[in-house]
Design a protein around this motif. Sequence first.
Motif, PDB file in Angstrom:
ATOM      1  N   PHE A   7       0.827  -1.201   0.000  1.00  0.00           N
ATOM      2  CA  PHE A   7       0.000   0.000   0.000  1.00  0.00           C
ATOM      3  C   PHE A   7       0.868   1.259   0.000  1.00  0.00           C
ATOM      4  CE2 PHE A   7      -2.177   3.450   2.172  1.00  0.00           C
ATOM      5  CZ  PHE A   7      -3.342   3.545   1.432  1.00  0.00           C
ATOM      6  N   ASP A   8       1.894   1.287   0.861  1.00  0.00           N
ATOM      7  CA  ASP A   8       2.783   2.446   0.935  1.00  0.00           C
ATOM      8  C   ASP A   8       3.460   2.714  -0.409  1.00  0.00           C
ATOM      9  OD1 ASP A   8       2.100   2.735   3.584  1.00  0.00           O
ATOM     10  OD2 ASP A   8       3.955   1.846   4.361  1.00  0.00           O
ATOM     11  N   ALA A   9       3.912   1.650  -1.062  1.00  0.00           N
ATOM     12  CA  ALA A   9       4.562   1.795  -2.363  1.00  0.00           C
ATOM     13  C   ALA A   9       3.574   2.325  -3.403  1.00  0.00           C
ATOM     14  CB  ALA A   9       5.159   0.468  -2.814  1.00  0.00           C
ATOM     15  N   MET A  10       2.339   1.821  -3.365  1.00  0.00           N
ATOM     16  CA  MET A  10       1.316   2.264  -4.307  1.00  0.00           C
ATOM     17  C   MET A  10       1.012   3.748  -4.072  1.00  0.00           C
ATOM     18  SD  MET A  10      -2.548   0.760  -4.921  1.00  0.00           S
ATOM     19  CE  MET A  10      -2.861   0.734  -3.174  1.00  0.00           C
ATOM     20  N   TYR A  11       0.919   4.152  -2.826  1.00  0.00           N
ATOM     21  CA  TYR A  11       0.639   5.555  -2.523  1.00  0.00           C
ATOM     22  C   TYR A  11       1.788   6.453  -2.977  1.00  0.00           C
ATOM     23  CZ  TYR A  11      -0.610   9.827  -0.169  1.00  0.00           C
ATOM     24  OH  TYR A  11      -0.922  11.136   0.080  1.00  0.00           O
ATOM     25  N   ARG A  12       3.003   6.053  -2.684  1.00  0.00           N
ATOM     26  CA  ARG A  12       4.161   6.860  -3.096  1.00  0.00           C
ATOM     27  C   ARG A  12       4.223   7.003  -4.617  1.00  0.00           C
ATOM     28  NH1 ARG A  12       6.718   3.979   0.803  1.00  0.00           N
ATOM     29  NH2 ARG A  12       7.617   2.550  -0.702  1.00  0.00           N
ATOM     30  N   GLU A  13       3.955   5.904  -5.316  1.00  0.00           N
ATOM     31  CA  GLU A  13       4.086   5.917  -6.769  1.00  0.00           C
ATOM     32  C   GLU A  13       2.926   6.631  -7.467  1.00  0.00           C
ATOM     33  OE1 GLU A  13       4.660   2.842 -10.529  1.00  0.00           O
ATOM     34  OE2 GLU A  13       4.871   2.099  -8.481  1.00  0.00           O
ATOM     35  N   HIS A  14       1.702   6.483  -6.944  1.00  0.00           N
ATOM     36  CA  HIS A  14       0.529   6.970  -7.674  1.00  0.00           C
ATOM     37  C   HIS A  14      -0.267   8.052  -6.958  1.00  0.00           C
ATOM     38  CE1 HIS A  14       1.248   3.866 -10.589  1.00  0.00           C
ATOM     39  NE2 HIS A  14       1.222   2.946  -9.634  1.00  0.00           N
ATOM     40  N   GLY A  15       0.082   8.385  -5.726  1.00  0.00           N
ATOM     41  CA  GLY A  15      -0.657   9.401  -4.985  1.00  0.00           C
ATOM     42  C   GLY A  15      -0.694  10.743  -5.698  1.00  0.00           C
ATOM     43  N   VAL A  34     -11.047  13.801  -1.262  1.00  0.00           N
ATOM     44  CA  VAL A  34     -11.357  12.802  -2.288  1.00  0.00           C
ATOM     45  C   VAL A  34     -10.184  11.842  -2.453  1.00  0.00           C
ATOM     46  CG1 VAL A  34     -11.894  12.443  -4.734  1.00  0.00           C
ATOM     47  CG2 VAL A  34     -12.980  14.328  -3.487  1.00  0.00           C
ATOM     48  N   VAL A  35      -8.965  12.373  -2.497  1.00  0.00           N
ATOM     49  CA  VAL A  35      -7.775  11.527  -2.622  1.00  0.00           C
ATOM     50  C   VAL A  35      -7.691  10.576  -1.429  1.00  0.00           C
ATOM     51  CG1 VAL A  35      -5.249  11.499  -2.698  1.00  0.00           C
ATOM     52  CG2 VAL A  35      -6.528  13.169  -4.053  1.00  0.00           C
ATOM     53  N   ALA A  36      -7.956  11.086  -0.247  1.00  0.00           N
ATOM     54  CA  ALA A  36      -7.942  10.230   0.941  1.00  0.00           C
ATOM     55  C   ALA A  36      -8.987   9.122   0.814  1.00  0.00           C
ATOM     56  CB  ALA A  36      -8.194  11.059   2.197  1.00  0.00           C
ATOM     57  N   ASP A  37     -10.174   9.472   0.320  1.00  0.00           N
ATOM     58  CA  ASP A  37     -11.222   8.463   0.123  1.00  0.00           C
ATOM     59  C   ASP A  37     -10.778   7.380  -0.862  1.00  0.00           C
ATOM     60  OD1 ASP A  37     -12.851   9.821   1.890  1.00  0.00           O
ATOM     61  OD2 ASP A  37     -14.114  10.721   0.322  1.00  0.00           O
ATOM     62  N   VAL A  38     -10.076   7.794  -1.913  1.00  0.00           N
ATOM     63  CA  VAL A  38      -9.585   6.831  -2.909  1.00  0.00           C
ATOM     64  C   VAL A  38      -8.665   5.812  -2.239  1.00  0.00           C
ATOM     65  CG1 VAL A  38      -8.102   6.546  -4.951  1.00  0.00           C
ATOM     66  CG2 VAL A  38      -9.837   8.357  -4.895  1.00  0.00           C
ATOM     67  N   PHE A  39      -7.760   6.311  -1.421  1.00  0.00           N
ATOM     68  CA  PHE A  39      -6.798   5.400  -0.804  1.00  0.00           C
ATOM     69  C   PHE A  39      -7.399   4.608   0.359  1.00  0.00           C
ATOM     70  CE2 PHE A  39      -3.954   7.736  -3.517  1.00  0.00           C
ATOM     71  CZ  PHE A  39      -3.162   6.706  -3.999  1.00  0.00           C
ATOM     72  N   VAL A  40      -8.474   5.096   0.944  1.00  0.00           N
ATOM     73  CA  VAL A  40      -9.208   4.274   1.920  1.00  0.00           C
ATOM     74  C   VAL A  40      -9.818   3.071   1.204  1.00  0.00           C
ATOM     75  CG1 VAL A  40     -11.269   4.204   3.395  1.00  0.00           C
ATOM     76  CG2 VAL A  40      -9.650   6.092   3.613  1.00  0.00           C
ATOM     77  N   VAL A  41     -10.419   3.335   0.052  1.00  0.00           N
ATOM     78  CA  VAL A  41     -10.987   2.243  -0.746  1.00  0.00           C
ATOM     79  C   VAL A  41      -9.873   1.276  -1.159  1.00  0.00           C
ATOM     80  CG1 VAL A  41     -12.137   1.651  -2.921  1.00  0.00           C
ATOM     81  CG2 VAL A  41     -12.969   3.569  -1.544  1.00  0.00           C
ATOM     82  N   ALA A  42      -8.744   1.825  -1.580  1.00  0.00           N
ATOM     83  CA  ALA A  42      -7.618   0.974  -2.002  1.00  0.00           C
ATOM     84  C   ALA A  42      -7.144   0.090  -0.847  1.00  0.00           C
ATOM     85  CB  ALA A  42      -6.471   1.833  -2.522  1.00  0.00           C
ATOM     86  N   TRP A  43      -7.064   0.657   0.347  1.00  0.00           N
ATOM     87  CA  TRP A  43      -6.632  -0.131   1.507  1.00  0.00           C
ATOM     88  C   TRP A  43      -7.633  -1.237   1.815  1.00  0.00           C
ATOM     89  CZ3 TRP A  43      -2.669  -1.605   4.111  1.00  0.00           C
ATOM     90  CH2 TRP A  43      -2.834  -2.206   5.345  1.00  0.00           C
ATOM     91  N   ARG A  44      -8.907  -0.882   1.797  1.00  0.00           N
ATOM     92  CA  ARG A  44      -9.953  -1.868   2.117  1.00  0.00           C
ATOM     93  C   ARG A  44     -10.041  -2.973   1.070  1.00  0.00           C
ATOM     94  NH1 ARG A  44     -14.611   2.374   4.002  1.00  0.00           N
ATOM     95  NH2 ARG A  44     -13.723   2.822   6.039  1.00  0.00           N
ATOM     96  N   ARG A  45      -9.723  -2.637  -0.157  1.00  0.00           N
ATOM     97  CA  ARG A  45      -9.847  -3.608  -1.249  1.00  0.00           C
ATOM     98  C   ARG A  45      -8.486  -3.939  -1.837  1.00  0.00           C
ATOM     99  NH1 ARG A  45     -13.977  -1.895  -5.454  1.00  0.00           N
ATOM    100  NH2 ARG A  45     -13.486  -3.985  -6.108  1.00  0.00           N
ATOM    101  N   LEU A  46      -7.466  -3.938  -1.016  1.00  0.00           N
ATOM    102  CA  LEU A  46      -6.097  -4.136  -1.479  1.00  0.00           C
ATOM    103  C   LEU A  46      -5.942  -5.412  -2.300  1.00  0.00           C
ATOM    104  CD1 LEU A  46      -3.396  -2.698  -1.404  1.00  0.00           C
ATOM    105  CD2 LEU A  46      -2.838  -3.963   0.672  1.00  0.00           C
ATOM    106  N   ALA A  47      -6.667  -6.447  -1.950  1.00  0.00           N
ATOM    107  CA  ALA A  47      -6.578  -7.705  -2.694  1.00  0.00           C
ATOM    108  C   ALA A  47      -7.130  -7.565  -4.115  1.00  0.00           C
ATOM    109  CB  ALA A  47      -7.322  -8.813  -1.955  1.00  0.00           C
ATOM    110  N   ASP A  48      -8.016  -6.582  -4.330  1.00  0.00           N
ATOM    111  CA  ASP A  48      -8.622  -6.367  -5.654  1.00  0.00           C
ATOM    112  C   ASP A  48      -7.794  -5.446  -6.545  1.00  0.00           C
ATOM    113  OD1 ASP A  48     -10.785  -7.894  -4.817  1.00  0.00           O
ATOM    114  OD2 ASP A  48     -11.912  -6.139  -4.132  1.00  0.00           O
ATOM    115  N   VAL A  49      -6.802  -4.776  -5.973  1.00  0.00           N
ATOM    116  CA  VAL A  49      -6.001  -3.823  -6.746  1.00  0.00           C
ATOM    117  C   VAL A  49      -5.100  -4.602  -7.705  1.00  0.00           C
ATOM    118  CG1 VAL A  49      -4.277  -2.000  -6.631  1.00  0.00           C
ATOM    119  CG2 VAL A  49      -6.040  -2.146  -4.863  1.00  0.00           C
TER     120      VAL A  49
END
Length: 158
Positions: A7-15, A34-49
Motif C-alpha cells: 500500500f505504501d509503495a502504491m501511494y508513493r508511486e501513484h498518490g 477525495v484523494v484520501a477516500d480513494v486510498f481508503v478504498v484501495a486499503w480496504r480492497r487491497l486484494a482487488d487492486v
Amino acid sequence: MDDQARFDAMYREHGGAVARYVRRRWDAQAADDVVADVFVVAWRRLADVPDDPLPWLLGVARRILANRRRGTGRERALLARMRSEPSAGPPSMAADAPEVAGAVWQALSALSEPDREVLLLVAWEGLAPARAARVLGIGANTCAARLYRARRNRRRAR
C-alpha cells in the motif's frame, strides 16, 4: 511484500497522479478529501487492486467524484426549493455555483461528458487509450472511438 508495504509503495508511486486527476475535476479545497477516500478504498480492497494500479485508482476516484457531484446536485436542488418556499432560510445559505473560465474550459465544456473524460485521461493524465478504457470501465475499441470523436469534434470547433 506485506500489505502495508504494498500500500505504501502504491501511494508513493501513484498518490500524486491521483491528486492531479482529482484537482482537475474538483475544487482544490475538497480534493485532498477525495484523494484520501480513494486510498481508503484501495486499503480496504487491497486484494482487488491489480498489478497496474493507476487505472484502478483513477476509476475509484472517478466514482467518488460522481457520488460527490450527485450529492452536490441534491444539495443545490434542496437550496433552490428552500429559497422558493416562504419559510426558507436566509439567502446566505444559497451556494453559488463556481464559474469555469478560460478558452480551454469552454472548449472542453462543448464536448459530451464521455468524450471529455476520455480526452482528459489521455491528454492530462498521460494514459494510453487501453489504460484509459480500464479507468472508464469500457472496452479498448470503445475508448479509441470516443477519443477519435473527441479529437475530431475539438478540431471542428476551432
